[in-house]
Design a protein around this motif. Structure first.
Motif, PDB file in Angstrom:
ATOM      1  N   GLN A  31     -10.968  23.413 -30.419  1.00  0.00           N
ATOM      2  CA  GLN A  31     -11.634  23.091 -31.226  1.00  0.00           C
ATOM      3  C   GLN A  31     -11.285  21.612 -31.628  1.00  0.00           C
ATOM      4  N   THR A  32     -12.024  20.684 -32.436  1.00  0.00           N
ATOM      5  CA  THR A  32     -11.518  19.385 -32.904  1.00  0.00           C
ATOM      6  C   THR A  32     -10.571  19.785 -34.016  1.00  0.00           C
ATOM      7  N   PRO A  33      -9.718  18.927 -33.905  1.00  0.00           N
ATOM      8  CA  PRO A  33      -8.183  19.178 -34.824  1.00  0.00           C
ATOM      9  C   PRO A  33      -8.632  18.941 -36.310  1.00  0.00           C
ATOM     10  N   SER A  34      -8.227  19.707 -37.243  1.00  0.00           N
ATOM     11  CA  SER A  34      -8.003  19.552 -38.573  1.00  0.00           C
ATOM     12  C   SER A  34      -7.303  18.355 -38.994  1.00  0.00           C
ATOM     13  N   THR A  35      -6.966  17.768 -40.084  1.00  0.00           N
ATOM     14  CA  THR A  35      -6.199  16.999 -40.593  1.00  0.00           C
ATOM     15  C   THR A  35      -4.699  17.504 -40.377  1.00  0.00           C
ATOM     16  N   GLU A  36      -4.550  18.813 -40.626  1.00  0.00           N
ATOM     17  CA  GLU A  36      -3.133  19.341 -40.458  1.00  0.00           C
ATOM     18  C   GLU A  36      -2.932  19.087 -38.721  1.00  0.00           C
ATOM     19  N   GLY A  37      -4.063  19.628 -38.120  1.00  0.00           N
ATOM     20  CA  GLY A  37      -3.767  19.330 -36.544  1.00  0.00           C
ATOM     21  C   GLY A  37      -3.525  18.061 -36.315  1.00  0.00           C
ATOM     22  N   LEU A  38      -4.151  17.276 -36.559  1.00  0.00           N
ATOM     23  CA  LEU A  38      -3.639  15.578 -36.272  1.00  0.00           C
ATOM     24  C   LEU A  38      -2.478  15.266 -36.591  1.00  0.00           C
ATOM     25  N   ALA A  39      -1.872  15.890 -38.124  1.00  0.00           N
ATOM     26  CA  ALA A  39      -0.471  15.657 -38.202  1.00  0.00           C
ATOM     27  C   ALA A  39       0.504  16.139 -37.524  1.00  0.00           C
ATOM     28  N   TRP A  40       0.327  17.224 -37.015  1.00  0.00           N
ATOM     29  CA  TRP A  40       1.248  18.043 -36.056  1.00  0.00           C
ATOM     30  C   TRP A  40       1.297  17.201 -34.631  1.00  0.00           C
ATOM     31  N   ILE A  41      -0.134  16.631 -34.230  1.00  0.00           N
ATOM     32  CA  ILE A  41      -0.430  15.642 -33.100  1.00  0.00           C
ATOM     33  C   ILE A  41       0.883  14.601 -33.002  1.00  0.00           C
TER      34      ILE A  41
ATOM     35  N   TYR B  82      10.749  15.675 -32.750  1.00  0.00           N
ATOM     36  CA  TYR B  82      11.668  16.013 -31.604  1.00  0.00           C
ATOM     37  C   TYR B  82      12.569  14.855 -31.190  1.00  0.00           C
ATOM     38  N   GLU B  83      12.251  13.574 -31.479  1.00  0.00           N
ATOM     39  CA  GLU B  83      13.305  12.583 -31.372  1.00  0.00           C
ATOM     40  C   GLU B  83      14.192  12.574 -32.351  1.00  0.00           C
TER      41      GLU B  83
ATOM     42  N   HIS C 271       2.104  17.579 -26.619  1.00  0.00           N
ATOM     43  CA  HIS C 271       2.969  17.478 -25.349  1.00  0.00           C
ATOM     44  C   HIS C 271       2.529  16.195 -24.944  1.00  0.00           C
ATOM     45  N   ALA C 272       1.338  15.756 -24.599  1.00  0.00           N
ATOM     46  CA  ALA C 272       1.003  14.631 -23.789  1.00  0.00           C
ATOM     47  C   ALA C 272       1.496  13.237 -24.794  1.00  0.00           C
ATOM     48  N   GLY C 273       1.434  13.462 -25.831  1.00  0.00           N
ATOM     49  CA  GLY C 273       2.123  12.497 -27.013  1.00  0.00           C
ATOM     50  C   GLY C 273       3.394  12.274 -26.648  1.00  0.00           C
ATOM     51  N   TYR C 274       4.185  13.331 -26.444  1.00  0.00           N
ATOM     52  CA  TYR C 274       5.565  13.209 -26.273  1.00  0.00           C
ATOM     53  C   TYR C 274       5.915  12.592 -24.745  1.00  0.00           C
ATOM     54  N   TRP C 275       5.053  13.005 -24.028  1.00  0.00           N
ATOM     55  CA  TRP C 275       5.408  12.079 -22.368  1.00  0.00           C
ATOM     56  C   TRP C 275       5.008  10.840 -22.736  1.00  0.00           C
ATOM     57  N   LEU C 276       3.928  10.423 -23.555  1.00  0.00           N
ATOM     58  CA  LEU C 276       3.577   8.900 -23.747  1.00  0.00           C
ATOM     59  C   LEU C 276       4.640   8.116 -24.541  1.00  0.00           C
ATOM     60  N   LEU C 277       5.171   8.566 -25.318  1.00  0.00           N
ATOM     61  CA  LEU C 277       6.236   7.929 -26.197  1.00  0.00           C
ATOM     62  C   LEU C 277       7.626   7.970 -26.065  1.00  0.00           C
ATOM     63  N   ILE C 278       8.104   8.898 -25.203  1.00  0.00           N
ATOM     64  CA  ILE C 278       9.444   9.397 -25.037  1.00  0.00           C
ATOM     65  C   ILE C 278       9.762   9.796 -23.442  1.00  0.00           C
ATOM     66  N   VAL C 279      10.772   9.316 -23.186  1.00  0.00           N
ATOM     67  CA  VAL C 279      11.198   9.614 -21.770  1.00  0.00           C
ATOM     68  C   VAL C 279      11.565  11.081 -21.648  1.00  0.00           C
TER      69      VAL C 279
ATOM     70  N   GLY D  10      13.044   8.564 -16.367  1.00  0.00           N
ATOM     71  CA  GLY D  10      12.601   7.231 -15.916  1.00  0.00           C
ATOM     72  C   GLY D  10      11.915   6.274 -17.046  1.00  0.00           C
ATOM     73  N   THR D  11      11.056   5.164 -16.583  1.00  0.00           N
ATOM     74  CA  THR D  11      10.732   4.481 -17.741  1.00  0.00           C
ATOM     75  C   THR D  11       9.399   5.030 -18.643  1.00  0.00           C
ATOM     76  N   VAL D  12       9.858   4.896 -19.993  1.00  0.00           N
ATOM     77  CA  VAL D  12       8.794   5.558 -20.937  1.00  0.00           C
ATOM     78  C   VAL D  12       7.269   5.053 -20.629  1.00  0.00           C
ATOM     79  N   LYS D  13       6.388   6.189 -20.567  1.00  0.00           N
ATOM     80  CA  LYS D  13       5.168   5.722 -20.050  1.00  0.00           C
ATOM     81  C   LYS D  13       4.563   4.786 -20.748  1.00  0.00           C
ATOM     82  N   TRP D  14       4.420   4.508 -22.197  1.00  0.00           N
ATOM     83  CA  TRP D  14       3.795   3.398 -22.754  1.00  0.00           C
ATOM     84  C   TRP D  14       4.336   2.152 -22.230  1.00  0.00           C
ATOM     85  N   ARG D  15       5.622   1.957 -22.122  1.00  0.00           N
ATOM     86  CA  ARG D  15       6.013   0.582 -21.479  1.00  0.00           C
ATOM     87  C   ARG D  15       5.536   0.472 -19.914  1.00  0.00           C
ATOM     88  N   ALA D  16       5.541   1.466 -19.091  1.00  0.00           N
ATOM     89  CA  ALA D  16       4.927   1.487 -17.851  1.00  0.00           C
ATOM     90  C   ALA D  16       3.355   1.013 -17.822  1.00  0.00           C
TER      91      ALA D  16
END
Length: 240
Positions: free
Chosen positions: A90-100, A107-108, A230-238, A131-137
């Motif tokens: 579904q389209t994320p609610s405001t709470e869902g966007l906050a969790w994302i 986690y960090e 989960h994908a945001g974790y991959w993007l922001l954190i090694v 390895g290198t964090v994805k946003w830097r790559a």
């Protein structure tokens, strides 16, 4: 004097709980086996891509086990024949966007809080080891941004989350309450990574991530939320 129904119900409840936990363990175990198999099957394909586009091949090498998870999830859905995970998309609610947004941050912060405790007992995660964090790559090689985001957000994270949230979490949901689903699902997620990554520290830290992502799914009942978190974790954190 208790009736026959009074006696049978507790036993039936325990039996159903045991069956759901056993089913979740089997699915998690199949995920580990399929993840290992995926290492050998997918690696030659990635090597071929890397020969043509080295930077993209290097990025893909971070996601060798997810196709195995996707295969197990697809097999389960085919076997059940009455399970439609798209009902939870579904389209994320405001709470869902906050969790994302907050899951990678939480986690960090948690890792930073427990790291001194780990050092006190002689354990160390040695910094993140993926390895290198994805946003830097992506900043260094902008041509990777679109294919990299597609791989992370639309292919690999959905495969992993479809198994651990869409299938395993929902399997536990038949007999457990919210807290039980989050705790057992998070532990199974961490246990999977301890087999594939190795070590007590990997078990602890990936369980933390698993608990956060499981909680996001439990709260929102929307698969898009844990996938994006989960994908945001991959993007922001090694990753570990």
């Amino acid at each position: 004097m208790g009736t026959q129904t009074d006696v049978v119900r507790p036993r039936s409840g325990i039996r159903e709980l045991s069956r759901s936990v056993a089913g979740a363990l089997i699915l998690a175990g199949l995920g580990v086996v399929a993840g290992f198999a995926s290492l050998f099957v997918i690696n030659p394909l990635y090597a071929g891509i890397g020969a043509v586009w080295p930077a993209f091949g290097e990025l893909l090498n971070s996601y060798l086990i997810q196709p195995g998870f996707g295969l197990v999830a697809a097999g389960y859905i085919w076997w059940r024949d009455d399970y439609n995970p798209l009902d939870r998309v579904q389209t994320p609610s405001t709470e869902g966007l906050a969790w994302i947004g907050l899951t990678p941050v939480a986690y960090e912060l948690t890792v930073r809080a427990v790291s001194p405790l780990l050092s006190m007992i002689g354990l160390s995660h040695g910094g993140h080891s993926g390895g290198t964090v994805k946003w830097r790559a992506f900043l260094e090689q902008p041509e990777l941004i679109i294919p990299g985001l597609v791989v992370m957000f639309l292919i690999m994270a959905p495969m992993e989350e479809l198994l651990y949230r869409g299938v395993i979490h929902d399997t536990l949901g038949r007999t457990m309450g919210s807290l039980g689903r989050v705790l057992v699902g998070g532990l199974l997620f961490g246990g999977m990574h301890s087999f594939l990554s190795g070590g007590l520290v990997s078990l602890l830290l990936t369980t933390i991530l698993g608990l956060l992502v499981a909680a996001s799914y439990e709260r929102t009942k929307n698969l898009v939320v844990p996938i994006m978190a989960h994908a945001g974790y991959w993007l922001l954190i090694v990753p570990l």
